[in-house]
Scaffold this active site. Structure first.
Site, PDB file in Angstrom:
ATOM      1  N   GLY A   1       0.183   9.061   4.292  1.00 55.56           N
ATOM      2  CA  GLY A   1       0.331   9.427   5.677  1.00 55.56           C
ATOM      3  C   GLY A   1       1.436  10.367   6.352  1.00 55.56           C
ATOM      4  O   GLY A   1       1.236  11.142   6.967  1.00 55.56           O
TER       5      GLY A   1
ATOM      6  N   THR B   1       1.213   4.266  -1.588  1.00 59.39           N
ATOM      7  CA  THR B   1       0.577   5.309  -1.795  1.00 59.39           C
ATOM      8  C   THR B   1      -0.047   5.755  -0.436  1.00 59.39           C
ATOM      9  O   THR B   1       0.170   6.882   0.217  1.00 59.39           O
ATOM     10  CB  THR B   1      -0.509   5.651  -2.815  1.00 59.39           C
ATOM     11  N   ASP B   2      -0.560   5.166   0.448  1.00 55.89           N
ATOM     12  CA  ASP B   2      -1.216   5.243   1.558  1.00 55.89           C
ATOM     13  C   ASP B   2      -0.159   5.451   2.566  1.00 55.89           C
ATOM     14  O   ASP B   2      -0.517   6.365   3.654  1.00 55.89           O
ATOM     15  CB  ASP B   2      -2.064   3.913   2.052  1.00 55.89           C
ATOM     16  N   GLU B   3       0.879   4.550   2.530  1.00 52.10           N
ATOM     17  CA  GLU B   3       1.903   5.071   3.533  1.00 52.10           C
ATOM     18  C   GLU B   3       2.719   6.183   3.313  1.00 52.10           C
ATOM     19  O   GLU B   3       2.709   7.056   4.145  1.00 52.10           O
ATOM     20  CB  GLU B   3       3.136   3.956   3.536  1.00 52.10           C
TER      21      GLU B   3
ATOM     22  N   ALA C   1       0.868  -1.217  -0.037  1.00 54.73           N
ATOM     23  CA  ALA C   1       0.075   0.073  -0.148  1.00 54.73           C
ATOM     24  C   ALA C   1       0.808   1.369   0.053  1.00 54.73           C
ATOM     25  O   ALA C   1       0.853   2.196   0.803  1.00 54.73           O
ATOM     26  CB  ALA C   1      -1.190   0.089   1.098  1.00 54.73           C
TER      27      ALA C   1
END
Length: 383
Positions: free
Chosen positions: A180, A175-177, A173
Site C-alpha cells: 500500500g 506485504t499488504d501494508e 498482513a
C-alpha cells in the site's frame, strides 16, 4: 446516513481518487492519499468489500475493525460495473478523476471494457494504479495473488524461523501494508509527471525489494543468508532475550562502536574473540550465550536502562496492551481516536508528520453505500 464529519485538509485536497480495489493493499494505497486530503470515493460491488466481514468486528456496531482503519477518510458508494446505469456513473466519475486504484486480476478491467486504453482516451491525465499479486504481465500474472504467497516467493519466508525449524510467515498482513505504501509512492510519482499512465505495483516485487542486497550477494558470491531465528548474520548480538521477570527485550549491535560498548557492558570487553566484526560473527554462538545469560539475571527495566546508559540500541518487546499505555505513543499521538458515529475508534494516526501541510483523519470507514445516493446524483460535487 449523515454526511461525513469535518472538512478535507492537507496537501492533496486537489486530488480526486476512485478506489475500486478490495481488501488491503489497494485500499491502503488510497487510504494514504485520503489521509493527506485527497477526495477518495470507495466504489464497492453489490454486497460490499469482503474486508467489511474479515477478522475482528467492532461489537458496538458490527463493522469490521479492519474496514474502519483501511477505508477511513473515504466516501463510499455501491456500483455494479455490469449494470449500464452504474457503469455510466462510474465513467462520469473517472472522467473527472485524477487517480483510479484497482486490484483485479490482470485483464479483468479490459474484459469489462474499462481497460487503460478506454479510460485514458476519455481522461488523458488519469493515473491508473493497478495493484496485483505478480504484476500485469509475466508467467504468474494470472495467478491468484495474496500476501502469503508473495512472502513465500520473495525470499522473506526462507529467511524466517529457527535454523532447523520450519520457514515462518509473518504474523501480520505485512506485504499488504508495505505494498500500500509503495503503491501510494508510485502513484504520487506518476501524478508529479503530469502524464496519464498506468502504475504497475504488485505484492511480489514489493517484498522482493525488502530483501536488500541478498540478490546481489547470491549473484556475486553464491552465498545465501541462513535462517537465524531472531538473529542477523551481520549483527551479533542481535535478537530477543528474556529477562529475569519473564519479559523480553530486543537488542542490536550493528556497528563496531556500539558493539564495543555492549562488550564492556557484558563484561567481555577485553575478549579478543569479540573485538572485531569477523570475530563476533565467527563466535556467534558463544556471544549469544553470554548475552542471553546476562539478560536472564536482570529485569527488563534494568536491561533497558543499562543499554540506554551505554548508548546502545535496546527496546522492550511490547504487546498491544503495553503499547496502549506507553508514554511515547501517548505523547506523539501515534494512536488516535477517530470519529465513527459512536464514541470513536482508536487506530493508527497518519503515517508521517508534515510540519506545514499535515494530514488528518476525519472519519472511520463508513457504512455500505453511505454516500451512494449523493454521488450518483451530484458526482464529485456531492460534498
Amino acid at each position: 446516513m449523515s454526511r461525513p464529519p469535518g472538512e478535507r485538509t492537507g496537501p492533496l485536497t486537489d486530488l480526486r481518487v476512485i478506489d475500486m480495489s478490495t481488501v488491503l493493499a489497494g485500499p491502503n494505497c488510497a487510504r494514504y492519499l485520503a489521509d493527506f486530503g485527497a477526495d477518495v470515493i470507495k466504489v464497492e460491488r453489490p454486497g460490499g468489500d469482503s474486508l467489511r466481514n474479515m477478522a475482528w468486528r467492532d461489537p458496538r456496531d458490527g463493522e469490521g475493525l479492519w474496514w474502519k482503519l483501511v477505508n477511513r477518510n473515504k466516501r463510499t458508494a455501491v456500483l455494479d460495473v455490469k449494470d449500464d446505469a452504474d457503469r455510466a456513473t462510474l465513467l462520469r466519475l473517472l472522467d473527472e478523476a485524477d487517480v483510479l486504484v484497482e486490484n483485479s486480476r490482470p485483464g479483468t478491467l479490459e474484459r469489462l471494457g474499462l481497460g487503460p486504453d478506454v479510460l485514458l482516451a476519455r481522461n488523458p491525465k488519469l493515473v491508473i494504479t493497478r495493484v496485483s499479486g505478480f504484476g500485469q504481465d509475466g508467467p504468474y500474472a494470472s495467478r491468484a495473488g495474496f500476501a502469503t504467497i508473495a512472502e513465500a516467493m520473495s525470499g522473506l519466508v526462507a529467511l524466517s524461523g529457527e535454523p532447523e525449524g520450519q520457514p515462518l510467515l509473518p504474523p501480520i498482513a505485512l506485504t499488504d501494508e508495505v505494498t500500500g505504501l509503495s503503491a501510494a509512492f508510485a502513484t504520487m510519482v506518476a501524478l508529479h509527471s503530469g502524464i496519464g499512465q498506468v502504475v504497475d505495483a504488485n505484492l511480489l516485487e514489493t517484498m522482493f525489494h525488502m530483501m536488500g542486497p541478498l540478490a546481489s550477494l547470491f549473484a556475486v558470491t553464491g552465498e545465501q543468508q541462513p535462517r537465524l531465528g531472531a538473529g542477523l548474520p551481520y549483527t551479533v548480538p542481535r535478537g530477543t532475550y528474556q529477562c529475569s521477570d519473564g519479559k523480553w527485550v530486543a537488542a542490536s549491535t550493528s556497528s563496531d562502536s556500539v558493539a564495543a560498548r555492549v562488550m564492556d557492558l557484558l563484561g567481555v570487553g577485553g575478549d579478543e574473540r569479540f573485538t572485531t566484526f569477523a570475530g563476533r560473527t565467527e563466535n556467534r554462538a558463544d556471544l549469544e550465550t553470554i548475552m542471553t545469560a546476562w539478560c536472564a539475571t536482570r529485569t527488563q527495566a534494568e536491561v533497558v536502562d543499562a543499554f540506554t546508559a551505554a548508548d546502545a540500541a535496546i527496546g522492550p518487546v511490547l504487546d498491544m496492551a503495553e503499547i496502549a499505555s506507553d508514554p511515547h505513543y501517548a505523547q506523539r499521538g501515534i494512536i488516535e481516536i477517530v470519529p465513527d458515529g459512536l464514541s470513536g475508534t482508536p487506530m493508527q494516526s497518519v503515517i508521517a508528520r508534515l510540519s506545514a501541510t499535515p494530514g488528518s483523519i476525519r472519519w472511520a470507514g463508513r457504512g455500505l453505500d453511505a454516500d451512494g445516493a449523493e454521488i450518483e446524483t451530484s458526482g464529485w460535487d456531492s460534498r
